[in-house]
Design a protein around this motif. Structure first.
Motif, PDB file in Angstrom:
ATOM      1  N   MET A  87      -3.419  45.401 -48.603  1.00  0.00           N
ATOM      2  CA  MET A  87      -4.398  46.009 -47.717  1.00  0.00           C
ATOM      3  C   MET A  87      -3.894  45.932 -46.279  1.00  0.00           C
ATOM      4  N   THR A  88      -4.414  46.796 -45.454  1.00  0.00           N
ATOM      5  CA  THR A  88      -4.107  46.781 -44.045  1.00  0.00           C
ATOM      6  C   THR A  88      -4.707  45.526 -43.420  1.00  0.00           C
ATOM      7  N   PRO A  89      -3.969  44.847 -42.527  1.00  0.00           N
ATOM      8  CA  PRO A  89      -4.552  43.659 -41.890  1.00  0.00           C
ATOM      9  C   PRO A  89      -5.855  43.997 -41.181  1.00  0.00           C
ATOM     10  N   ILE A  90      -6.749  43.037 -41.154  1.00  0.00           N
ATOM     11  CA  ILE A  90      -8.053  43.258 -40.529  1.00  0.00           C
ATOM     12  C   ILE A  90      -7.916  43.085 -39.022  1.00  0.00           C
ATOM     13  N   THR A  91      -8.050  44.178 -38.304  1.00  0.00           N
ATOM     14  CA  THR A  91      -8.034  44.155 -36.842  1.00  0.00           C
ATOM     15  C   THR A  91      -9.097  45.148 -36.394  1.00  0.00           C
ATOM     16  N   THR A  92     -10.317  44.821 -36.653  1.00  0.00           N
ATOM     17  CA  THR A  92     -11.408  45.737 -36.343  1.00  0.00           C
ATOM     18  C   THR A  92     -12.468  45.049 -35.514  1.00  0.00           C
ATOM     19  N   GLU A  93     -13.134  45.816 -34.685  1.00  0.00           N
ATOM     20  CA  GLU A  93     -14.226  45.270 -33.892  1.00  0.00           C
ATOM     21  C   GLU A  93     -15.576  45.780 -34.390  1.00  0.00           C
ATOM     22  N   ARG A  94     -15.596  46.466 -35.512  1.00  0.00           N
ATOM     23  CA  ARG A  94     -16.860  46.956 -36.060  1.00  0.00           C
ATOM     24  C   ARG A  94     -17.763  45.789 -36.399  1.00  0.00           C
ATOM     25  N   THR A  95     -19.056  45.968 -36.165  1.00  0.00           N
ATOM     26  CA  THR A  95     -20.032  44.973 -36.582  1.00  0.00           C
ATOM     27  C   THR A  95     -20.379  45.242 -38.036  1.00  0.00           C
ATOM     28  N   LEU A  96     -20.246  44.210 -38.864  1.00  0.00           N
ATOM     29  CA  LEU A  96     -20.535  44.354 -40.287  1.00  0.00           C
ATOM     30  C   LEU A  96     -21.803  43.590 -40.633  1.00  0.00           C
ATOM     31  N   ASN A  97     -22.611  44.185 -41.491  1.00  0.00           N
ATOM     32  CA  ASN A  97     -23.814  43.539 -42.023  1.00  0.00           C
ATOM     33  C   ASN A  97     -23.575  43.208 -43.483  1.00  0.00           C
ATOM     34  N   ALA A  98     -24.181  42.128 -43.942  1.00  0.00           N
ATOM     35  CA  ALA A  98     -24.060  41.752 -45.350  1.00  0.00           C
ATOM     36  C   ALA A  98     -25.169  42.416 -46.158  1.00  0.00           C
ATOM     37  N   HIS A  99     -24.776  43.034 -47.258  1.00  0.00           N
ATOM     38  CA  HIS A  99     -25.742  43.548 -48.232  1.00  0.00           C
ATOM     39  C   HIS A  99     -25.678  42.607 -49.423  1.00  0.00           C
ATOM     40  N   ILE A 100     -26.790  42.032 -49.801  1.00  0.00           N
ATOM     41  CA  ILE A 100     -26.845  41.137 -50.948  1.00  0.00           C
ATOM     42  C   ILE A 100     -27.719  41.788 -52.008  1.00  0.00           C
ATOM     43  N   ASP A 101     -27.135  42.009 -53.179  1.00  0.00           N
ATOM     44  CA  ASP A 101     -27.862  42.588 -54.304  1.00  0.00           C
ATOM     45  C   ASP A 101     -28.082  41.464 -55.314  1.00  0.00           C
ATOM     46  N   GLU A 102     -29.239  40.833 -55.222  1.00  0.00           N
ATOM     47  CA  GLU A 102     -29.539  39.702 -56.099  1.00  0.00           C
ATOM     48  C   GLU A 102     -29.684  40.133 -57.552  1.00  0.00           C
ATOM     49  N   GLU A 103     -30.219  41.323 -57.778  1.00  0.00           N
ATOM     50  CA  GLU A 103     -30.416  41.797 -59.144  1.00  0.00           C
ATOM     51  C   GLU A 103     -29.087  41.974 -59.884  1.00  0.00           C
ATOM     52  N   HIS A 104     -28.079  42.515 -59.194  1.00  0.00           N
ATOM     53  CA  HIS A 104     -26.797  42.787 -59.842  1.00  0.00           C
ATOM     54  C   HIS A 104     -25.720  41.764 -59.500  1.00  0.00           C
ATOM     55  N   GLY A 105     -26.037  40.803 -58.648  1.00  0.00           N
ATOM     56  CA  GLY A 105     -25.188  39.647 -58.425  1.00  0.00           C
ATOM     57  C   GLY A 105     -23.938  39.849 -57.597  1.00  0.00           C
ATOM     58  N   ALA A 134      -8.889  52.026 -42.030  1.00  0.00           N
ATOM     59  CA  ALA A 134      -8.201  51.135 -42.970  1.00  0.00           C
ATOM     60  C   ALA A 134      -8.547  49.668 -42.734  1.00  0.00           C
ATOM     61  N   ALA A 135      -8.637  49.243 -41.488  1.00  0.00           N
ATOM     62  CA  ALA A 135      -8.949  47.836 -41.206  1.00  0.00           C
ATOM     63  C   ALA A 135     -10.356  47.481 -41.681  1.00  0.00           C
ATOM     64  N   THR A 136     -11.307  48.373 -41.472  1.00  0.00           N
ATOM     65  CA  THR A 136     -12.673  48.117 -41.928  1.00  0.00           C
ATOM     66  C   THR A 136     -12.742  48.137 -43.456  1.00  0.00           C
ATOM     67  N   ALA A 137     -12.022  49.049 -44.086  1.00  0.00           N
ATOM     68  CA  ALA A 137     -11.977  49.072 -45.551  1.00  0.00           C
ATOM     69  C   ALA A 137     -11.422  47.749 -46.071  1.00  0.00           C
ATOM     70  N   GLY A 138     -10.386  47.233 -45.417  1.00  0.00           N
ATOM     71  CA  GLY A 138      -9.827  45.939 -45.807  1.00  0.00           C
ATOM     72  C   GLY A 138     -10.833  44.816 -45.663  1.00  0.00           C
ATOM     73  N   ALA A 139     -11.608  44.843 -44.580  1.00  0.00           N
ATOM     74  CA  ALA A 139     -12.643  43.816 -44.369  1.00  0.00           C
ATOM     75  C   ALA A 139     -13.716  43.907 -45.442  1.00  0.00           C
ATOM     76  N   MET A 140     -14.074  45.128 -45.817  1.00  0.00           N
ATOM     77  CA  MET A 140     -15.084  45.302 -46.861  1.00  0.00           C
ATOM     78  C   MET A 140     -14.595  44.751 -48.190  1.00  0.00           C
ATOM     79  N   VAL A 141     -13.359  45.094 -48.558  1.00  0.00           N
ATOM     80  CA  VAL A 141     -12.781  44.604 -49.818  1.00  0.00           C
ATOM     81  C   VAL A 141     -12.779  43.079 -49.829  1.00  0.00           C
ATOM     82  N   GLU A 142     -12.300  42.479 -48.751  1.00  0.00           N
ATOM     83  CA  GLU A 142     -12.208  41.020 -48.700  1.00  0.00           C
ATOM     84  C   GLU A 142     -13.569  40.341 -48.660  1.00  0.00           C
ATOM     85  N   SER A 143     -14.610  41.050 -48.215  1.00  0.00           N
ATOM     86  CA  SER A 143     -15.949  40.471 -48.134  1.00  0.00           C
ATOM     87  C   SER A 143     -16.670  40.450 -49.473  1.00  0.00           C
ATOM     88  N   PHE A 144     -16.194  41.246 -50.443  1.00  0.00           N
ATOM     89  CA  PHE A 144     -16.886  41.348 -51.718  1.00  0.00           C
ATOM     90  C   PHE A 144     -16.964  39.971 -52.388  1.00  0.00           C
TER      91      PHE A 144
END
Length: 148
Positions: free
Chosen positions: A1-19, A134-144
């Motif tokens: 993945m592309t290294p994470i170098t982003t300043e985007r603010t990310l929010n966490a989505h938690i799906d308790e039903e699907h874990g 690409a950097a934000t996509a990398g952050a999303m993947v790593e946050s899963f």
């Protein structure tokens, strides 16, 4: 993945039903649609989908590559990453990253496949190659993370 170098603010989505948990850009909409959750940017240049469908991870990656190969809408397909990545909960997943041309525009696609607790998750992120995502996509993947 592309290294994470982003300043985007990310929010966490938690799906308790699907874990699972996933970070996404704060200005995106989130819609649960029965068998998946769609995350969409306001400008439609990028979106993401999390699915939980019970397919095995190796079968999922093979199926995705086959679908892209025979899709008449997708041309100029180029796979440039097929490997393993560690996600937020310490599990590993398989990542596919590619570019393709659709409707005369070049797009990028990143898929993450993670198996846990008898469930197979996939995260697909799709964006126009002309935007720097690409950097934000990398952050999303790593946050899963699997939370169940």
């Amino acid at each position: 993945m592309t290294p994470i170098t982003t300043e985007r603010t990310l929010n966490a989505h938690i799906d308790e039903e699907h874990g699972y948990r996933l970070a996404h850009p704060a200005d995106w909409s989130v819609a649960v649609n029965g068998g998946d959750t769609t995350f969409a940017a306001p400008d439609s240049d990028v979106s993401a989908v999390v699915e939980w469908d019970g397919r095995t991870t190796p079968a999922s990656t093979t199926a995705l590559l086959t679908e892209l190969d025979v899709d008449g809408y997708v041309t100029g397909f180029e796979l440039f990453m097929d490997g393993t990545v560690r996600v937020a909960d310490g599990r590993t997943g398989r990542v596919l990253e590619c570019t393709y041309v659709a409707g005369g525009e070049r797009w990028r696609l990143c898929y993450l496949f993670v198996s846990a607790n008898d469930t197979d998750y996939s995260l697909g992120i799709d964006w126009r190659d002309a935007i720097a995502f690409a950097a934000t996509a990398g952050a999303m993947v790593e946050s899963f993370a699997v939370t169940a």
